[in-house]
Design an enzyme around this catalytic site. Structure first.
Site, short mmCIF file in Angstrom:
data_model
loop_
_atom_site.label_atom_id
_atom_site.label_comp_id
_atom_site.label_asym_id
_atom_site.label_seq_id
_atom_site.Cartn_x
_atom_site.Cartn_y
_atom_site.Cartn_z
N ALA A 2 -16.74 -19.37 -7.89
CA ALA A 2 -16.70 -20.57 -6.91
C ALA A 2 -15.16 -20.94 -6.94
CB ALA A 2 -17.50 -21.36 -7.13
N THR A 22 -5.33 -0.18 7.42
CA THR A 22 -7.02 -0.48 7.80
C THR A 22 -6.64 -0.54 9.57
OG1 THR A 22 -7.04 -1.79 5.81
CG2 THR A 22 -8.66 -2.28 7.62
N ARG A 52 0.79 -14.17 2.05
CA ARG A 52 0.11 -13.71 3.30
C ARG A 52 -1.31 -14.81 3.34
NH1 ARG A 52 0.97 -7.71 4.39
NH2 ARG A 52 0.52 -7.69 2.48
N VAL A 101 0.99 -1.18 -0.06
CA VAL A 101 -0.06 -0.02 0.04
C VAL A 101 0.82 1.20 0.10
CG1 VAL A 101 -1.63 1.50 1.47
CG2 VAL A 101 -2.14 -1.11 1.08
N CYS A 132 -5.71 -9.16 3.57
CA CYS A 132 -6.81 -8.38 4.15
C CYS A 132 -8.19 -9.17 4.57
CB CYS A 132 -7.20 -7.56 2.91
SG CYS A 132 -5.91 -6.35 2.71
N PHE A 184 -8.51 0.77 -1.10
CA PHE A 184 -9.19 -0.25 -1.49
C PHE A 184 -8.46 -0.89 -3.02
CE2 PHE A 184 -12.10 3.06 0.09
CZ PHE A 184 -12.90 2.46 0.89
N PHE A 189 -16.46 -11.08 -8.07
CA PHE A 189 -16.31 -11.83 -6.68
C PHE A 189 -17.29 -12.75 -6.51
CE2 PHE A 189 -13.04 -9.88 -4.17
CZ PHE A 189 -12.74 -8.77 -4.99
N LYS A 211 14.59 -2.99 2.47
CA LYS A 211 13.92 -2.49 1.37
C LYS A 211 14.06 -1.03 0.85
CE LYS A 211 9.46 -4.58 2.63
NZ LYS A 211 8.23 -4.76 2.93
N1 NAD Z 1 -2.09 -5.33 0.64
C1 NAD Z 1 -3.36 -4.90 0.22
O1 NAD Z 1 -3.67 -5.38 -0.82
C2 NAD Z 1 -4.15 -3.95 1.13
C3 NAD Z 1 -5.07 -3.31 0.54
C4 NAD Z 1 -5.89 -2.23 1.28
C5 NAD Z 1 -5.52 -2.11 2.65
N2 NAD Z 1 -4.40 -2.71 3.04
C6 NAD Z 1 -3.81 -2.38 4.53
O2 NAD Z 1 -2.72 -1.38 4.34
C7 NAD Z 1 -1.99 -1.83 5.42
C8 NAD Z 1 -0.30 -2.12 4.98
O3 NAD Z 1 -0.67 -3.21 4.17
P1 NAD Z 1 0.46 -3.73 3.33
O4 NAD Z 1 0.10 -4.94 2.51
O5 NAD Z 1 1.00 -2.63 2.52
O6 NAD Z 1 1.60 -4.26 4.39
P2 NAD Z 1 3.06 -4.62 4.20
O7 NAD Z 1 3.34 -5.51 5.18
O8 NAD Z 1 3.45 -4.92 2.86
O9 NAD Z 1 4.13 -3.19 4.28
C9 NAD Z 1 3.97 -2.57 5.71
C10 NAD Z 1 5.40 -1.64 5.73
O10 NAD Z 1 5.50 -1.01 7.01
C11 NAD Z 1 6.85 -1.24 7.41
N3 NAD Z 1 6.88 -0.73 8.79
C12 NAD Z 1 6.46 -1.70 9.71
N4 NAD Z 1 6.33 -0.52 10.83
C13 NAD Z 1 6.98 0.49 10.62
C14 NAD Z 1 7.50 1.48 11.16
N5 NAD Z 1 7.34 1.71 12.69
N6 NAD Z 1 8.10 2.50 10.67
C15 NAD Z 1 8.41 2.46 9.22
N7 NAD Z 1 7.86 1.32 8.51
C16 NAD Z 1 7.28 0.49 9.35
C17 NAD Z 1 7.33 -2.70 6.92
O11 NAD Z 1 8.63 -2.85 7.25
C18 NAD Z 1 6.63 -2.75 5.65
O12 NAD Z 1 7.39 -2.35 4.64
C19 NAD Z 1 -2.55 -2.72 6.32
O13 NAD Z 1 -3.17 -2.12 7.27
C20 NAD Z 1 -3.46 -3.49 5.36
O14 NAD Z 1 -4.57 -4.08 5.82
C21 NAD Z 1 -3.48 -3.56 2.47
#
Ligand code: NAD
Length: 454
Positions: free
Chosen positions: A275, A120, A350, A11, A283, A157, A272, A35
């Site tokens: 089946a 989220t 995941r 995200v 998520c 989203f 969505f 990273k």
């Molecule tokens: N992946 C999706 O499709 C998606 C879609 C919508 C919403 N979300 C939500 O967005 C959020 C992030 O999801 P994601 O999939 O990008 O997660 P992710 O695990 O891919 O990325 C999170 C990043 O945050 C970094 N991080 C953690 N703690 C930190 C800190 N204190 N300071 C700096 N960096 C830090 C981690 O190293 C990692 O790179 C979640 O809440 C998720 O539910 C994800």
């Protein structure tokens, strides 16, 4: 505008790259130094179509930083996009969110900052983040934080695999805040997306008919609930068609036709409604669990969402049950899994069904072979203890296999030479976990074909 983004995962990085592409000055911060090193070298730590290309275009407006110091002091907007993974009881683990909030308070030195929750987060987190930011600001600076910060919610989203498309051409933008100044800042930030005034990259053309993007401007709690309600609805839709699929199988109906027949009703919609072995990913599982956990805090139960979760859990078991019913004995069998990522066009593992299914088959005494077009490296890094045979090609998976199970519907697998696949197997049996393969064609090549439903 000057924007900082905390967390460069699926995200945060997508958001940062898109805002940089639109002309904002973006600093992406992550506590994972590997990273940051990769990003500085122009490489992306995740697989997402066109991300490397768009990142290169946005590069003049992007910087990457492994610490908060020096990355936030004059920002106008900071996005929190850290992970919120599930804890054991289903509620989200908010430790990264709290670290990010404290880091913001400590390192901001300007006049006014909009702190945006893009992660989220449970309903009520906006207020909590606000109090953490102010508290750490006051501790660090020795003066009142009043008026310097305003917290907004801007749920994300995007779908992995089409993340850039979804960010540049979203169905809607949701912004929750009780502060007018914060709302104005975010409208300005998103103006090019809301009005669709930017020139789209050639490789990410603007879909026909996309005009102004609807903006839902609301209060914090509503914005937070919109995200959970949307994900729970989508998860329920998938579980619903899977439940109907179980009945379809019993009565001899074709679930694909049933799904089409109901989906063409505009009130229902076809998306969505495929089946298969159900949802995975970071998520749906986590967010449905969090919604149930939040409701519990208010002495409410959520039977529809809980049932959707239960049906999804059962779909994974059905893969093993179906193979058992067909092969009679699983001990000593070789089963090939095609696909590891939780869905095509991502390397995200995941809550991927493949991992669960591999474990269940191993417990039953099977030898499990696996392949994925992009997720193999991540799989070997993240699951070194899962004793499966990693294969370099789908054909290698087929060698001497008693059955193949399609777990992720990658286009590459649909286009395989299935005649060759059959010739390499011990017995040509395929379980189409996504109801994505051409049954008649496979049967012509001698396959016994099992769908997951219907
Ligand atoms: N992946 C999706 O499709 C998606 C879609 C919508 C919403 N979300 C939500 O967005 C959020 C992030 O999801 P994601 O999939 O990008 O997660 P992710 O695990 O891919 O990325 C999170 C990043 O945050 C970094 N991080 C953690 N703690 C930190 C800190 N204190 N300071 C700096 N960096 C830090 C981690 O190293 C990692 O790179 C979640 O809440 C998720 O539910 C994800």
């Amino acid at each position: 505008m000057r924007v900082s983004i905390i967390g460069t995962g699926y995200v945060g990085l997508t958001t940062g790259v898109c805002l940089g592409f639109l002309g904002h000055k973006v600093t992406c911060i992550d506590s994972d130094q590997n990273k940051i090193a990769l990003l500085r070298a122009g490489k992306t730590p995740i697989y997402e179509p066109f991300l490397t290309e768009l990142m290169a275009e946005a590069r003049p407006n992007l910087s990457f930083c492994g610490e908060y110091a020096g990355s936030l002091q004059d920002a106008e907007v900071v996005f929190i996009a850290v992970g919120t993974p599930p804890s054991a009881d289903g509620s989200p683990d908010l430790r990264y969110l709290s670290e990010a909030a404290r880091g913001i308070g400590q390192h901001f030195e300007g006049d006014f900052l909009v702190v945006v929750n893009k992660s989220t987060v449970p309903i009520g987190s906006g207020n909590w983040v606000g109090s953490l930011v102010r508290e750490s600001y006051e501790q660090q600076h020795g003066r009142k934080a009043n008026g310097h910060f305003s917290v907004a919610s801007n749920p994300e989203f995007l779908r992995e695999g089409t993340a850039l498309h979804d960010s540049l051409f979203p169905d809607r933008v949701v912004i929750g805040s009780d502060n007018n100044r914060a709302l104005q800042v975010l409208y300005s930030l998103y103006r090019p997306i809301l009005d669709q005034t930017f020139a789209a990259p050639t490789y990410l053309a603007r879909p026909e008919g996309v005009g102004a993007v609807p903006l839902i401007s609301t209060d914090l709690a509503s914005a937070e609930l919109i995200k959970y309600a949307a994900n729970a609805f989508l998860a329920t839709k998938i579980s619903y068609i899977n439940e109907i699929g179980q009945l379809a199988e019993k009565v001899g109906a074709d679930i694909s036709q049933v799904a089409k027949g109901i989906g063409l009703d505009a009130r229902i919609g076809t998306r969505f409604l495929q089946a298969g072995i159900g949802w995975g990913g970071s998520c749906f599982g986590k967010d449905t669990a969090a919604l149930v956990a939040t409701a519990r805090e208010y002495s409410l139960s959520m039977p529809i969402v809980e049932a959707a979760r239960e049906i999804n859990r059962r779909q994974r078991e059905r893969v093993v049950e179906k193979l058992l019913a067909e092969l009679k004995i699983l001990k000593g069998r070789t089963i090939g899994l095609l696909g590891l990522a939780f869905k095509p066009n991502t390397d995200d593992l995941r809550e991927a069904p493949a991992i669960d299914i591999a474990r269940k088959l191993i417990e039953r005494g099977c030898k499990v072979k696996v392949h994925d077009p992009v997720a193999m490296d991540r799989f070997e890094r993240e699951y070194p203890d899962l004793s499966v045979v990693c294969c370099e090609s789908p054909e290698e998976v087929a060698d001497e296999a008693d059955a193949l199970a399609l777990i992720t519907e990658w286009q590459d697998y649909r286009e395989l030479d299935w005649e060759v696949m059959a010739s390499r197997m011990r017995s040509p049996l395929v379980l189409d976990g996504r109801n994505a393969l051409d049954r008649a064609r496979l049967e012509r090549f001698g396959f016994r074909y099992l769908g997951i439903a219907g």
